[in-house]
Design an enzyme around this catalytic site. Structure first.
Site, PDB file in Angstrom:
ATOM      1  N   ILE A 314       0.842  -1.195   0.000  1.00  0.00           N
ATOM      2  CA  ILE A 314       0.000   0.000   0.000  1.00  0.00           C
ATOM      3  C   ILE A 314       0.877   1.245   0.000  1.00  0.00           C
ATOM      4  O   ILE A 314       1.816   1.360   0.789  1.00  0.00           O
ATOM      5  CB  ILE A 314      -0.929   0.015   1.228  1.00  0.00           C
ATOM      6  N   CYS A 315       0.559   2.171  -0.897  1.00  0.00           N
ATOM      7  CA  CYS A 315       1.338   3.405  -1.037  1.00  0.00           C
ATOM      8  C   CYS A 315       0.851   4.423  -0.006  1.00  0.00           C
ATOM      9  O   CYS A 315      -0.047   5.219  -0.265  1.00  0.00           O
ATOM     10  CB  CYS A 315       1.185   3.951  -2.453  1.00  0.00           C
ATOM     11  N   MET A 316       1.451   4.372   1.183  1.00  0.00           N
ATOM     12  CA  MET A 316       1.104   5.299   2.265  1.00  0.00           C
ATOM     13  C   MET A 316       2.370   5.691   3.002  1.00  0.00           C
ATOM     14  O   MET A 316       3.145   4.824   3.425  1.00  0.00           O
ATOM     15  CB  MET A 316       0.124   4.654   3.253  1.00  0.00           C
TER      16      MET A 316
END
Length: 387
Positions: A314-316
């Protein structure tokens, strides 16, 4: 309940000596479960430190962690405090912490510090927890300081008080030692905690220790907090260990998202067509948790958009070392992931070619590439109007 009473008294001492307006060290909040405090360095920058009080305190020291892990001396000092078998009393540990930080920053020690200094070694009560053990560490009242004479009656009263304290400790030993920490935890949660504790104890006996003391104790606290949580009780998400003998790998099942989102409609279809009522995530923790974030990936179903990478990572920024803080709870992380999926217009792929789950290897590879990209270009911060 002598130990609990003594802890409350010690907390009151700290709050009195180091109020929120103290120029060097401040107690921000305090309870019998957790203390939050701030050290102010020479640049007037606040360093937040937290101490989690364990259920078997004072036989075991508090678990210490900080948001400011960029300063090496803080991490080393907190590790020493957490792993020590001596001076487990909260007053003595705060004394050691403030002394270490003042020495590191070359600052003058607060004038209040000697009042919580540990006693001379010969005076330490081996029982660790009786009312006798830390009397030398309590602040001395001005009125008492002027009294140089003690008559025989006073000595007899003190002996009686000491005897009463010993009796109280024997009584406390018969009580459930987890009662204070487990208030509000469901039976399911208590059973899990009991099972994990037994497994960890056996692993120590077998010499097969997983992770670290700090990480293990923090994860146990997270489990307690989750089983107290209204979000958990209301079915927003559920969690379980991937393997009951491994505290460091969790399954998180997200059952509910924003009902106005396309993802919510997709989840209804997923339940109807595939009998799956959740999004499944894997949380993997290392021995440096909570200083390091968990590695989080989507396991199933396959998701398009929503800041989910090809491998399921997840791109966070929150999930990177730069964006993570040891103060974050696992629940706050779960809820933030749910919000990010909705904000990124995540959709479940019902394409037959995407029926297989993601893999850990692909997720790790894509996340590593993501970190390298953002290390150069930075992270986008949306305006407040976008939430």
């Amino acid at each position: 309940m002598a130990c609990l009473r003594k802890l409350k008294e010690d907390i009151q001492v700290l709050e009195k000596l180091f109020p929120k307006n103290h120029n060097r060290f401040q107690i921000l909040s305090a309870s019998v479960d957790e203390l939050s405090m701030k050290f102010i360095n020479a640049e007037n920058k606040g360093i937040i430190v937290t101490a989690n009080i364990q259920e078997n305190y004072p036989r075991q020291p508090p678990i210490w962690f900080s948001e400011s892990d960029d300063v090496p001396v803080i991490g080393m000092s907190l590790q020493r405090l957490t792993e020590t078998e001596e001076s487990t009393n909260i007053l003595h540990q705060v004394h050691r912490l403030v002394s270490d930080l003042c020495s590191f920053y070359n600052l003058q020690m607060p004038c209040e510090l000697p009042q919580i200094a540990p006693p001379v070694r010969d005076d330490i009560d081996e029982g660790r927890g009786s009312d006798i053990s830390d009397t030398t560490s309590e602040p001395i009242d001005d009125d008492m300081a002027g009294d140089g004479e003690v008559d025989d009656d006073d000595e007899e009263e003190e002996d009686d008080e000491d005897a009463d304290g010993d009796i109280e400790i024997v009584e406390m030993a018969e009580e459930d030692p987890t009662s204070q920490h487990d208030v509000g935890v469901s039976k399911e949660g208590l059973d899990m905690l009991d099972k994990v504790s037994k497994i960890n104890r056996q692993q120590h006996l077998d010499g097969k220790v997983q992770g670290s003391i700090t990480a293990t104790d923090r994860l146990m606290k997270e489990i307690r907090d989750i089983h107290r949580s209204e979000h958990f009780k209301n079915g927003i998400y559920t969690f379980e260990l991937e393997k009951e003998e491994n505290l460091y790998q969790w399954w998180i099942k997200l059952h509910k998202v924003d009902e106005d989102s396309p993802l919510f409609e997709d989840m209804k279809k997923l339940k109807k067509d595939h009998n799956q009522d959740h999004l499944l995530f894997s949380f993997t923790f290392n021995e440096k948790f909570p200083c390091d974030p968990p590695f989080v990936r989507v396991v199933a179903p396959h998701i398009n958009q929503g800041f989910v990478l090809g491998g399921g990572a997840i791109c966070m920024e929150l999930l990177t070392k730069q964006g993570w803080s040891s103060a974050y709870s696992i629940e706050s992380c779960i809820l933030q992931i749910a919000a990010t999926l909705v904000k990124g217009r995540a959709r479940i792929s019902f394409d037959a070619k995407h029926t297989s789950t993601y893999s850990m290897a692909r997720a790790q590879q894509s996340f590593k590439s993501l970190q390298q990209i953002h290390a150069k270009s930075g992270w986008y911060t949306p305006p407040k109007t976008e939430g």
